[in-house]
Design a protein around this motif. Structure first.
Motif, PDB file in Angstrom:
ATOM      1  N   UNK A 130      -2.336  10.498  27.835  1.00 34.84           N
ATOM      2  CA  UNK A 130      -3.669  10.982  28.189  1.00 34.84           C
ATOM      3  C   UNK A 130      -3.883  12.377  27.647  1.00 34.84           C
ATOM      4  N   UNK A 131      -5.091  12.926  27.883  1.00 33.91           N
ATOM      5  CA  UNK A 131      -5.416  14.258  27.368  1.00 33.91           C
ATOM      6  C   UNK A 131      -4.439  15.346  27.805  1.00 33.91           C
ATOM      7  N   UNK A 132      -3.954  15.279  29.035  1.00 35.39           N
ATOM      8  CA  UNK A 132      -3.031  16.316  29.518  1.00 35.39           C
ATOM      9  C   UNK A 132      -1.749  16.325  28.685  1.00 35.39           C
ATOM     10  N   UNK A 133      -1.227  15.159  28.345  1.00 39.45           N
ATOM     11  CA  UNK A 133      -0.010  15.093  27.529  1.00 39.45           C
ATOM     12  C   UNK A 133      -0.284  15.523  26.087  1.00 39.45           C
ATOM     13  N   UNK A 134      -1.460  15.175  25.565  1.00 36.64           N
ATOM     14  CA  UNK A 134      -1.810  15.591  24.202  1.00 36.64           C
ATOM     15  C   UNK A 134      -1.902  17.105  24.139  1.00 36.64           C
ATOM     16  N   UNK A 135      -2.553  17.710  25.139  1.00 37.33           N
ATOM     17  CA  UNK A 135      -2.626  19.179  25.198  1.00 37.33           C
ATOM     18  C   UNK A 135      -1.242  19.794  25.363  1.00 37.33           C
ATOM     19  N   UNK A 136      -0.398  19.188  26.204  1.00 38.36           N
ATOM     20  CA  UNK A 136       0.947  19.721  26.443  1.00 38.36           C
ATOM     21  C   UNK A 136       1.768  19.716  25.157  1.00 38.36           C
ATOM     22  N   UNK A 137       1.628  18.682  24.359  1.00 35.30           N
ATOM     23  CA  UNK A 137       2.335  18.628  23.081  1.00 35.30           C
ATOM     24  C   UNK A 137       1.819  19.723  22.144  1.00 35.30           C
TER      25      UNK A 137
ATOM     26  N   UNK B 264     -10.073  10.838  18.470  1.00 38.40           N
ATOM     27  CA  UNK B 264      -8.634  10.606  18.356  1.00 38.40           C
ATOM     28  C   UNK B 264      -7.809  11.655  19.104  1.00 38.40           C
ATOM     29  N   UNK B 265      -8.409  12.815  19.406  1.00 37.66           N
ATOM     30  CA  UNK B 265      -7.701  13.850  20.154  1.00 37.66           C
ATOM     31  C   UNK B 265      -7.373  15.112  19.373  1.00 37.66           C
ATOM     32  N   UNK B 266      -8.001  15.285  18.210  1.00 43.59           N
ATOM     33  CA  UNK B 266      -7.711  16.463  17.380  1.00 43.59           C
ATOM     34  C   UNK B 266      -8.043  17.758  18.107  1.00 43.59           C
ATOM     35  N   UNK B 267      -9.223  17.850  18.702  1.00 43.87           N
ATOM     36  CA  UNK B 267      -9.619  19.086  19.392  1.00 43.87           C
ATOM     37  C   UNK B 267      -8.790  19.270  20.656  1.00 43.87           C
ATOM     38  N   UNK B 268      -8.463  18.200  21.337  1.00 39.82           N
ATOM     39  CA  UNK B 268      -7.608  18.276  22.527  1.00 39.82           C
ATOM     40  C   UNK B 268      -6.247  18.857  22.151  1.00 39.82           C
ATOM     41  N   UNK B 269      -5.679  18.385  21.048  1.00 38.05           N
ATOM     42  CA  UNK B 269      -4.405  18.906  20.554  1.00 38.05           C
ATOM     43  C   UNK B 269      -4.553  20.382  20.182  1.00 38.05           C
ATOM     44  N   UNK B 270      -5.664  20.724  19.505  1.00 36.37           N
ATOM     45  CA  UNK B 270      -5.923  22.112  19.111  1.00 36.37           C
ATOM     46  C   UNK B 270      -6.032  23.016  20.341  1.00 36.37           C
ATOM     47  N   UNK B 271      -6.629  22.520  21.424  1.00 37.97           N
ATOM     48  CA  UNK B 271      -6.714  23.297  22.658  1.00 37.97           C
ATOM     49  C   UNK B 271      -5.325  23.613  23.193  1.00 37.97           C
ATOM     50  N   UNK B 272      -4.428  22.651  23.079  1.00 39.08           N
ATOM     51  CA  UNK B 272      -3.058  22.881  23.503  1.00 39.08           C
ATOM     52  C   UNK B 272      -2.363  23.927  22.646  1.00 39.08           C
TER      53      UNK B 272
ATOM     54  N   UNK C 253      -3.748  26.349  21.068  1.00 40.86           N
ATOM     55  CA  UNK C 253      -4.320  27.639  21.462  1.00 40.86           C
ATOM     56  C   UNK C 253      -3.694  28.135  22.766  1.00 40.86           C
ATOM     57  N   UNK C 254      -3.496  27.246  23.715  1.00 48.81           N
ATOM     58  CA  UNK C 254      -2.873  27.639  24.985  1.00 48.81           C
ATOM     59  C   UNK C 254      -1.445  28.137  24.738  1.00 48.81           C
ATOM     60  N   UNK C 255      -0.726  27.461  23.847  1.00 48.96           N
ATOM     61  CA  UNK C 255       0.633  27.885  23.520  1.00 48.96           C
ATOM     62  C   UNK C 255       0.681  29.223  22.807  1.00 48.96           C
ATOM     63  N   UNK C 256      -0.402  29.552  22.115  1.00 50.11           N
ATOM     64  CA  UNK C 256      -0.510  30.854  21.447  1.00 50.11           C
ATOM     65  C   UNK C 256      -1.062  31.926  22.378  1.00 50.11           C
TER      66      UNK C 256
END
Length: 159
Positions: free
Chosen positions: A10-17, A39-47, A49-52
């Motif tokens: 789900x989105x939470x795991x995509x962001x966590x990755x 597909x989740x590109x922006x969701x992944x990008x949000x993650x 950004x959070x990691x940065x």
């Protein structure tokens, strides 16, 4: 490690990755993202950004109308989105040179629209499997990408 495929639930795991990639990121990292709408590109990008550790006051959204958003954090995030462009000869036309020569991380959504993509540390293809699950296929293009991929794959059990 040169390639790795994983599925998020789900989105939470995509962001966590993405967040873990952002935490591991080093200056000069270029990540090319490809995948259909939703597909989740922006969701992944949000993650990422959070990691940065970018500011929550300026959330990462799809920069489709501006082509580039810059987010300040532990390292600057140069977030390109090529969705609105029919075809792009190369990223230099969009100011990529300035981003690449910086000490930040460059993330390009819709990188498959580039006719000649630049060499990237990581290429990530995202695919929607159902309403929640996403398949992320990573390919490393250099030593930095291989090191990041090995770390990501090693951490996958704990995401």
């Amino acid at each position: 490690m040169g390639d790795w495929v994983t599925v998020t639930a789900g989105p939470a795991e995509t962001r966590a990755l993405g967040r873990r990639l952002g935490q591991l990121a080093r200056p000069g990292l270029l990540v090319l993202l490809a995948g259909d709408l939703g597909a989740g590109k922006t969701c992944f990008a949000q993650g990422v950004a959070a990691g940065l550790e970018t500011s929550a006051a300026h959330p990462v959204t799809s920069p489709s109308y501006t082509l580039l958003n810059i987010h300040q954090g532990r390292l600057p995030l140069y977030h390109f989105d090529l969705y609105r462009l029919a075809r792009v000869g190369d990223l230099e036309e969009l100011g990529y040179d300035e981003a690449a020569e910086s000490d930040g991380v460059t993330l390009v959504e819709w990188a498959d629209r580039l006719s000649s993509p630049p060499p990237a540390s990581l290429r990530v293809a995202l695919r929607r499997l159902d309403a929640d699950r996403r398949e992320l296929s990573f390919a490393a293009g250099d030593d930095l990408g291989r090191a990041l991929l090995a770390a990501l794959a090693g951490d996958a059990i704990t995401l």
